[in-house]
Design an enzyme around this catalytic site. Structure first.
Site, short mmCIF file in Angstrom:
data_model
loop_
_atom_site.label_atom_id
_atom_site.label_comp_id
_atom_site.label_asym_id
_atom_site.label_seq_id
_atom_site.Cartn_x
_atom_site.Cartn_y
_atom_site.Cartn_z
N LYS A 12 -17.45 -0.99 6.72
CA LYS A 12 -17.94 -2.10 5.90
C LYS A 12 -19.46 -2.10 5.78
O LYS A 12 -20.01 -2.44 4.73
CB LYS A 12 -17.44 -3.41 6.50
CG LYS A 12 -17.57 -4.60 5.56
CD LYS A 12 -16.83 -5.81 6.11
CE LYS A 12 -16.91 -6.98 5.13
NZ LYS A 12 -16.15 -8.17 5.63
N MET A 51 24.07 9.45 1.10
CA MET A 51 23.98 10.79 1.68
C MET A 51 24.31 10.76 3.17
O MET A 51 24.95 11.67 3.70
CB MET A 51 22.59 11.38 1.46
CG MET A 51 22.45 12.82 1.93
SD MET A 51 23.60 13.96 1.11
CE MET A 51 22.66 14.35 -0.36
N PHE A 57 -10.88 -6.61 14.87
CA PHE A 57 -9.85 -7.14 13.98
C PHE A 57 -9.58 -6.15 12.85
O PHE A 57 -10.49 -5.70 12.18
CB PHE A 57 -10.29 -8.49 13.42
CG PHE A 57 -9.33 -9.08 12.43
CD1 PHE A 57 -8.06 -9.49 12.83
CD2 PHE A 57 -9.68 -9.21 11.09
CE1 PHE A 57 -7.17 -10.03 11.91
CE2 PHE A 57 -8.79 -9.75 10.16
CZ PHE A 57 -7.54 -10.15 10.58
N GLN A 58 -8.32 -5.83 12.65
CA GLN A 58 -7.85 -4.90 11.61
C GLN A 58 -8.54 -3.54 11.71
O GLN A 58 -8.86 -2.91 10.70
CB GLN A 58 -8.04 -5.50 10.21
CG GLN A 58 -7.10 -6.68 9.94
CD GLN A 58 -7.05 -7.09 8.49
OE1 GLN A 58 -7.99 -6.90 7.73
NE2 GLN A 58 -5.92 -7.68 8.10
N GLU A 79 0.82 -1.22 0.00
CA GLU A 79 0.00 0.00 0.00
C GLU A 79 0.84 1.27 0.00
O GLU A 79 0.42 2.29 -0.55
CB GLU A 79 -0.95 0.00 1.21
CG GLU A 79 -2.05 -1.04 1.14
CD GLU A 79 -1.66 -2.38 1.74
OE1 GLU A 79 -2.54 -3.25 1.88
OE2 GLU A 79 -0.45 -2.56 2.09
#
Length: 597
Positions: free
Chosen positions: A185, A499, A135-136, A73
């Site tokens: 959802k 760097m 959950f999640q 993602e």
């Protein structure tokens, strides 16, 4: 960030689906149809449980836009950024809840600091479970509140279509920025009539247009009085589609032009008035011009610390005109003697007819003298025999493309060399991570830009990355290969975090703490081939041109070109952190000079 008046984060706009003959759709279907109505042509995303209804709706409806399945993602969010920067359109990302949403956070923050218009849609647990540590579940709106222009939590399916409309409007207007829309959802499963609104319905949201006429007159008078004027141009100029009028103004008044990292491409680097880049790794003559100017007109720039160094010592003799659409940026870091609040294109169009041609020949001659003291586009060859100078790779890429490409960089030394040695002549031809400085940005952003080139612009997309940053999102090679994107990817491999190593050498007595990658750095040719791409390697200067030429013969998949360079190579000039802009290191450091830095 932007100070435009925003609606509440909980989406509670007037229902947009009141038409009696509107079709009754599930929320997931409303979402798919709303993106179509908005004119979205590309969605980067990754499915999961909290957005599975949306993915099912996409499969059933087969919308007009294309979906790109990313491998992570964060990569998808950077791809949305690259798409937005290269095209000027809003980028779109779709992720599931919990880890899917939090994986987008770095990309959202990157877009926020660089004013990139993206909309990130995230799944969420059902509304009745929010706050239960389900959950999640993560508090996505809470997590992203400080790094978004605005965010929404949609609690009612009747507000879904209008929220989508508002999200895109907020992202693209005013000072652009990221917007997050969190989609529970159950909202995706509920039903409502669907009619996409024609207007966003944001009564409290306003965007500045033209500047106050009195301020425009004042700015014109300041330009007329100045003997050593300078235009300092940032990425806001490109966001406002103002490069054309900016170029006309500069040429009309004979004003030299310097650009920020995000301003590259706003003014042709090959023009006689172009001074190139300023700031920490800007050119010597450019920083000297800044320090000796008596007037600096900043257009779409925010005076960040990488430009100014010691702000109290920056441009000590200059009066400041600041053109910006975001009033919160004006006088935040450097006091503006004249503020022109408004859209950069509109403001410059106001100013153009009021500006008379100026004789700046003496001033330009002085700048040329500084240019001669430390010539740009010159560098020392590596001490190692038959070693590749990293600057020469950028020069070879410019020779190959003649500036007719979208150059995307990751973050590090290679990023600075591209800014110094690639002559940008096109607007939206430079894509990079500036404010956040995100390693791992380059490859997915280049992928997004390449998808954007399929939407009307036909330019090569070249990604230049360091070995350290490239591996952070190398998984997106598979996506680019799957879609046949002819990306040209140059990995400048010094087997170090270059760097950081440079700072360790300059300021920490050569203590190279945890920056050596060589023992387990991947074989980049094999890595490319593992992702169904072409891998090429150059180990000596005479192989550089051949590798680049061979890469350009491949047009059906990405090519990874590895250029092995010495670890000792450094980027100069350099203004040490906290130093004044004219206190530059122009060559390998003097230990005594650095002792008190």
């Amino acid at each position: 960030m932007p100070t435009d008046t925003m609606p509440s984060s909980d989406a509670a706009a007037p229902p947009s689906n009141g038409a009696s003959d509107a079709p009754i759709l599930k929320g997931s279907e409303i979402f798919v149809r709303a993106l179509e109505e908005e004119g979205v042509d590309r969605v980067f995303g990754h499915p999961g449980g909290a957005v599975i209804k949306i993915y099912d709706a996409m499969e059933r409806i087969q919308p007009s836009y294309d979906h790109v399945l990313v491998r992570h993602e964060q990569g998808g969010t950077h791809a949305a950024e690259g798409y937005a920067k290269a095209t000027g359109r809003v980028g779109t990302m779709l992720a599931t809840s919990g880890p899917g949403a939090t994986n987008t956070v770095t990309g959202i923050a990157d877009a926020y600091l660089d004013s990139v218009p993206i909309v990130v849609f995230t799944g969420q647990v059902p509304t009745h479970l929010i706050g239960n540590d389900s959950f999640q579940e993560t508090d996505t709106t809470g997590v992203t509140r400080s790094i978004t222009k605005h965010n929404f939590l949609v609690r009612d399916v009747n507000n879904l279509a209008s929220t989508v409309k508002q999200a895109y409007h907020i992202a693209r207007t005013g000072r652009p920025g990221p917007v997050v829309v969190d989609l529970p959802k159950d909202v995706q499963m509920d039903e409502a009539p669907f009619a996409y609104p024609e207007a966003p319905g944001l009564d409290g949201y306003s965007v500045p247009g033209a500047a106050a006429p009195t301020q425009v007159d004042r700015a014109a008078a300041m330009i007329e009085e100045a003997e050593k004027p300078l235009l300092y141009v940032g990425g806001g100029t490109i966001n406002a589609d103002a490069p054309e009028v900016l170029t006309e103004l500069a040429r009309a008044a004979n004003l030299p032009v310097t650009t920020t990292l995000h301003g590259l491409g706003a003014f042709p680097e090959t023009d006689d008035l172009a001074l190139g880049w300023l700031g920490m790794h800007g050119f010597y003559h450019t920083n000297m011009a800044v320090q000796n100017a008596d007037l600096i007109m900043a257009v779409g720039a925010r005076f960040d610390d990488r430009v100014t160094g010691d702000v109290d010592e920056w441009a000590p003799n200059a009066k400041i005109i600041h053109v910006d659409i975001d009033p919160s940026c004006v006088s935040k870091n450097v006091y503006a003697d004249c503020a022109l609040i408004g859209d950069a294109q509109a403001v410059l169009q106001q100013l153009l007819p009021k500006v008379e041609p100026k004789d700046t020949s003496d001033w330009l001659s002085q700048i040329d003298e500084w240019r001669g003291e430390c010539p740009p586009y010159e560098y020392d060859e590596p001490e190692e025999d038959d070693a590749i100078a990293p600057e020469s790779v950028v020069e070879a890429l410019y020779e190959k493309t003649q500036g007719d490409a979208v150059m995307v960089t990751d973050v590090g030394q290679h990023q600075m060399w591209v800014c110094q040695y690639y002559k940008f002549g096109r607007t939206r031809s430079h894509v990079s991570s500036g404010g956040l400085g995100t390693m791992g940005f380059g490859l997915p952003a280049a992928m997004g830009a390449a998808f954007g080139m399929r939407e009307g612009r036909d330019l090569d997309v070249v990604c230049v990355s360091g070995d350290g940053g490239f591996v952070m999102n190398a998984q997106e090679l598979s996506v680019a290969a799957r879609h046949g994107l002819p990306l040209k990817i140059a990995v400048i491999n010094n087997n170090y975090l270059g760097m950081v190593r440079q700072w360790q050498s300059l300021f920490h007595e050569d203590r190279f703490s945890h920056t050596d990658l060589k023992p387990t750095n991947p074989d980049f040719v094999t890595l490319a081939e593992a992702h169904h791409c072409v891998g090429l390697r150059a180990r000596s200067p005479d192989e550089v041109g051949d590798v680049i030429d061979e890469a350009w013969t491949v047009d059906d998949r990405p090519v990874v070109m590895e250029f092995q360079v010495p670890k000792e190579e450094m980027v100069f000039p350099m203004v040490p952190a906290g130093a004044a802009s004219d206190d530059m290191l122009t060559e390998m450091f003097d230990k005594e000079k650095m002792a008190d830095k």
